[in-house]
Design a protein around this motif. Structure first.
Motif, PDB file in Angstrom:
ATOM      1  N   MET A   1      32.721  33.981  32.163  1.00  0.00           N
ATOM      2  CA  MET A   1      33.353  35.263  31.905  1.00  0.00           C
ATOM      3  C   MET A   1      32.838  36.357  32.843  1.00  0.00           C
ATOM      4  SD  MET A   1      35.569  36.957  30.224  1.00  0.00           S
ATOM      5  CE  MET A   1      35.992  35.874  28.860  1.00  0.00           C
ATOM      6  N   PHE A   2      31.515  36.349  33.090  1.00  0.00           N
ATOM      7  CA  PHE A   2      30.971  37.407  33.953  1.00  0.00           C
ATOM      8  C   PHE A   2      31.433  37.220  35.399  1.00  0.00           C
ATOM      9  CE2 PHE A   2      27.505  34.253  34.265  1.00  0.00           C
ATOM     10  CZ  PHE A   2      27.271  34.237  35.627  1.00  0.00           C
ATOM     11  N   ILE A   3      31.648  35.947  35.816  1.00  0.00           N
ATOM     12  CA  ILE A   3      32.152  35.714  37.169  1.00  0.00           C
ATOM     13  C   ILE A   3      33.593  36.223  37.283  1.00  0.00           C
ATOM     14  CG2 ILE A   3      32.832  33.934  38.827  1.00  0.00           C
ATOM     15  CD1 ILE A   3      30.422  32.323  37.969  1.00  0.00           C
ATOM     16  N   LEU A   4      34.384  35.997  36.229  1.00  0.00           N
ATOM     17  CA  LEU A   4      35.753  36.507  36.209  1.00  0.00           C
ATOM     18  C   LEU A   4      35.753  38.036  36.258  1.00  0.00           C
ATOM     19  CD1 LEU A   4      38.786  35.935  35.931  1.00  0.00           C
ATOM     20  CD2 LEU A   4      38.491  36.001  33.438  1.00  0.00           C
ATOM     21  N   THR A   5      34.840  38.647  35.495  1.00  0.00           N
ATOM     22  CA  THR A   5      34.716  40.112  35.502  1.00  0.00           C
ATOM     23  C   THR A   5      34.355  40.615  36.892  1.00  0.00           C
ATOM     24  OG1 THR A   5      33.965  40.059  33.206  1.00  0.00           O
ATOM     25  CG2 THR A   5      33.532  42.080  34.452  1.00  0.00           C
ATOM     26  N   LEU A   6      33.457  39.886  37.558  1.00  0.00           N
ATOM     27  CA  LEU A   6      33.019  40.248  38.903  1.00  0.00           C
ATOM     28  C   LEU A   6      34.176  40.156  39.895  1.00  0.00           C
ATOM     29  CD1 LEU A   6      30.331  41.046  40.242  1.00  0.00           C
ATOM     30  CD2 LEU A   6      30.006  38.647  40.825  1.00  0.00           C
ATOM     31  N   ILE A   7      34.953  39.072  39.809  1.00  0.00           N
ATOM     32  CA  ILE A   7      36.089  38.881  40.720  1.00  0.00           C
ATOM     33  C   ILE A   7      37.151  39.960  40.501  1.00  0.00           C
ATOM     34  CG2 ILE A   7      38.019  37.348  41.300  1.00  0.00           C
ATOM     35  CD1 ILE A   7      36.140  34.985  40.657  1.00  0.00           C
ATOM     36  N   ILE A   8      37.454  40.234  39.221  1.00  0.00           N
ATOM     37  CA  ILE A   8      38.448  41.267  38.915  1.00  0.00           C
ATOM     38  C   ILE A   8      37.952  42.641  39.383  1.00  0.00           C
ATOM     39  CG2 ILE A   8      39.634  42.504  37.044  1.00  0.00           C
ATOM     40  CD1 ILE A   8      39.660  39.871  35.480  1.00  0.00           C
ATOM     41  N   GLY A   9      36.672  42.911  39.156  1.00  0.00           N
ATOM     42  CA  GLY A   9      36.103  44.187  39.592  1.00  0.00           C
ATOM     43  C   GLY A   9      36.176  44.359  41.095  1.00  0.00           C
ATOM     44  N   LEU A  10      35.863  43.289  41.845  1.00  0.00           N
ATOM     45  CA  LEU A  10      35.929  43.349  43.300  1.00  0.00           C
ATOM     46  C   LEU A  10      37.374  43.538  43.762  1.00  0.00           C
ATOM     47  CD1 LEU A  10      34.496  43.123  46.007  1.00  0.00           C
ATOM     48  CD2 LEU A  10      34.699  40.633  45.857  1.00  0.00           C
ATOM     49  N   GLY A  11      38.306  42.819  43.107  1.00  0.00           N
ATOM     50  CA  GLY A  11      39.722  42.972  43.457  1.00  0.00           C
ATOM     51  C   GLY A  11      40.210  44.385  43.204  1.00  0.00           C
ATOM     52  N   LEU A  12      39.799  44.973  42.068  1.00  0.00           N
ATOM     53  CA  LEU A  12      40.197  46.344  41.758  1.00  0.00           C
ATOM     54  C   LEU A  12      39.571  47.341  42.720  1.00  0.00           C
ATOM     55  CD1 LEU A  12      40.035  46.408  37.841  1.00  0.00           C
ATOM     56  CD2 LEU A  12      42.074  46.573  39.285  1.00  0.00           C
ATOM     57  N   LEU A  13      38.350  47.051  43.167  1.00  0.00           N
ATOM     58  CA  LEU A  13      37.688  47.932  44.134  1.00  0.00           C
ATOM     59  C   LEU A  13      38.475  47.978  45.435  1.00  0.00           C
ATOM     60  CD1 LEU A  13      35.040  49.609  44.669  1.00  0.00           C
ATOM     61  CD2 LEU A  13      34.137  47.549  45.737  1.00  0.00           C
ATOM     62  N   LEU A  14      38.867  46.806  45.937  1.00  0.00           N
ATOM     63  CA  LEU A  14      39.620  46.743  47.189  1.00  0.00           C
ATOM     64  C   LEU A  14      41.021  47.323  47.009  1.00  0.00           C
ATOM     65  CD1 LEU A  14      38.553  43.183  48.426  1.00  0.00           C
ATOM     66  CD2 LEU A  14      37.697  45.398  49.195  1.00  0.00           C
ATOM     67  N   TRP A  15      41.634  47.028  45.850  1.00  0.00           N
ATOM     68  CA  TRP A  15      42.971  47.560  45.586  1.00  0.00           C
ATOM     69  C   TRP A  15      42.926  49.087  45.447  1.00  0.00           C
ATOM     70  CZ3 TRP A  15      45.772  48.193  40.406  1.00  0.00           C
ATOM     71  CH2 TRP A  15      47.107  48.537  40.623  1.00  0.00           C
ATOM     72  N   GLY A  16      41.897  49.595  44.767  1.00  0.00           N
ATOM     73  CA  GLY A  16      41.751  51.036  44.613  1.00  0.00           C
ATOM     74  C   GLY A  16      41.621  51.738  45.951  1.00  0.00           C
ATOM     75  N   MET A  17      40.840  51.138  46.865  1.00  0.00           N
ATOM     76  CA  MET A  17      40.682  51.733  48.193  1.00  0.00           C
ATOM     77  C   MET A  17      42.006  51.704  48.946  1.00  0.00           C
ATOM     78  SD  MET A  17      36.880  50.759  49.466  1.00  0.00           S
ATOM     79  CE  MET A  17      36.964  52.177  50.515  1.00  0.00           C
ATOM     80  N   LYS A  18      42.777  50.623  48.781  1.00  0.00           N
ATOM     81  CA  LYS A  18      44.073  50.520  49.444  1.00  0.00           C
ATOM     82  C   LYS A  18      45.051  51.560  48.906  1.00  0.00           C
ATOM     83  CE  LYS A  18      47.815  47.276  50.508  1.00  0.00           C
ATOM     84  NZ  LYS A  18      48.357  45.912  50.323  1.00  0.00           N
ATOM     85  N   VAL A  19      45.099  51.708  47.570  1.00  0.00           N
ATOM     86  CA  VAL A  19      45.995  52.691  46.941  1.00  0.00           C
ATOM     87  C   VAL A  19      45.605  54.109  47.356  1.00  0.00           C
ATOM     88  CG1 VAL A  19      46.707  53.704  44.735  1.00  0.00           C
ATOM     89  CG2 VAL A  19      46.561  51.222  44.980  1.00  0.00           C
ATOM     90  N   LEU A  20      44.302  54.387  47.362  1.00  0.00           N
ATOM     91  CA  LEU A  20      43.821  55.705  47.772  1.00  0.00           C
ATOM     92  C   LEU A  20      44.240  56.008  49.202  1.00  0.00           C
ATOM     93  CD1 LEU A  20      42.043  58.228  47.320  1.00  0.00           C
ATOM     94  CD2 LEU A  20      40.060  56.855  47.993  1.00  0.00           C
ATOM     95  N   ARG A  21      44.063  55.028  50.079  1.00  0.00           N
ATOM     96  CA  ARG A  21      44.419  55.208  51.491  1.00  0.00           C
ATOM     97  C   ARG A  21      45.926  55.367  51.663  1.00  0.00           C
ATOM     98  NH1 ARG A  21      41.521  51.432  53.181  1.00  0.00           N
ATOM     99  NH2 ARG A  21      43.003  49.715  53.251  1.00  0.00           N
TER     100      ARG A  21
END
Length: 304
Positions: A1-21
């Motif tokens: 579960m924590f690995i899934l949380t980590l992967i989702i968090g990393l994906g959201l981090l990259l997606w957030g930067m893309k949306v912001l840009r």
């Protein structure tokens, strides 16, 4: 579960930067292109323009690739593009300074406000709300990364690896370089380092080594973009790499001293990491600015 949380968090981090840009580029992109062409007539103008434009775009990589493209299309002399890149290294520190604020309780409201503004407000202003939504995603992603990293960092193998990084700052630089190259973002890497430092998983000196490496790794995209470009464009990409290597060589011997100074300045560990990122980029760019004429000659000599 924590690995899934980590992967989702990393994906959201990259997606957030893309949306912001994307939001900021859509809001000011057309005018920004004209602004860049007009404001890079002199190196001093280019320096200020690079800082302002990168703060708007929230990506030094985007501006560097843009500069490589402009030089390749002969819209911009490569000497002026060098000043643009110096400024971009300063502008990119805005994201990490914003991420150091503690706004956890406001994140849901910020996300809803950004989404509703983008969906229901017409005109260019809606893209400003989109960028606001992207920034909120970054904060949310950092919280998820923090939740996912806590059990992972407790594993003996990970602790041993982080301990090795603490004992050898060169390994920390290398790890930061690789991570930033993979994520195509020094800001995303710095965000991850801020989480690890705040949780006590790595020490502040190790975090500094990570950040130094992240600034080298962020050059990877621009280097790829320049491979099939003109010689002038390749000089711009090479300058970006050399600038950050110059900064690392300058600051790496003083990692412990810098960490002690940041500690005396106070603030949370996340803020100290953000301040280190700002300090590295501002000082290395300002020190390199007077050397631009000689640097341009050097680049022209090694890449004729």
């Amino acid at each position: 579960m924590f690995i899934l949380t980590l992967i989702i968090g990393l994906g959201l981090l990259l997606w957030g930067m893309k949306v912001l840009r994307q939001g900021l580029q859509s809001f000011a992109g057309h005018h920004l292109r004209k602004f860049l062409l007009w404001m890079t007539i002199t190196p001093s103008r280019g320096f200020c323009t690079g800082a302002i434009s990168t703060a708007l775009l929230q990506s030094s990589t985007a501006l560097t690739v843009m500069a490589v493209s402009f030089v390749d299309a002969e819209l911009l002399p490569f000497e002026n593009a060098l000043a643009l890149i110096l400024g971009s290294n300063i502008g990119t520190t805005l994201t990490t300074q914003l991420l150091a604020f503690s706004v956890e309780s406001f994140i849901p409201y910020l996300l809803i406000l950004g989404a509703l503004g983008y969906l229901f407000i017409s005109g260019q202003i809606r893209y400003l709300f989109l960028s606001f939504f992207g920034l909120s995603l970054l904060f949310f992603a950092l919280n998820m990364l923090q939740a996912g990293m806590a059990p992972l960092a407790d594993k003996p193998s990970i602790q041993q690896f982080l301990q090795q990084l603490g004992d050898n700052h060169l390994k920390g630089v290398l790890a930061g370089t690789i991570l930033s190259a993979l994520l195509h973002s020094s800001s995303a890497t710095t965000g991850i380092v801020m989480v690890l430092t705040e949780d006590g998983r790595i020490t502040l000196p190790t975090a500094l080594a990570f950040i130094f490496g992240a600034n080298i790794g962020t050059c990877f995209t621009a280097v790829l973009a320049a491979l099939a470009s003109s010689r002038s464009a390749q000089r711009v990409a090479l300058f970006h790499v050399l600038l950050n290597i110059f900064g690392v060589l300058l600051f790496l011997p003083f990692v412990s001293t810098i960490a002690n100074g940041l500690d005396l300045m106070g603030g949370s560990l996340s803020r100290q990491v953000a301040n280190a990122h700002t300090l590295f980029n501002v000082l290395s760019s300002l020190l390199a600015l007077p050397l631009l004429p000689k640097t341009a000659q050097f680049l022209a000599r090694i890449l004729p």
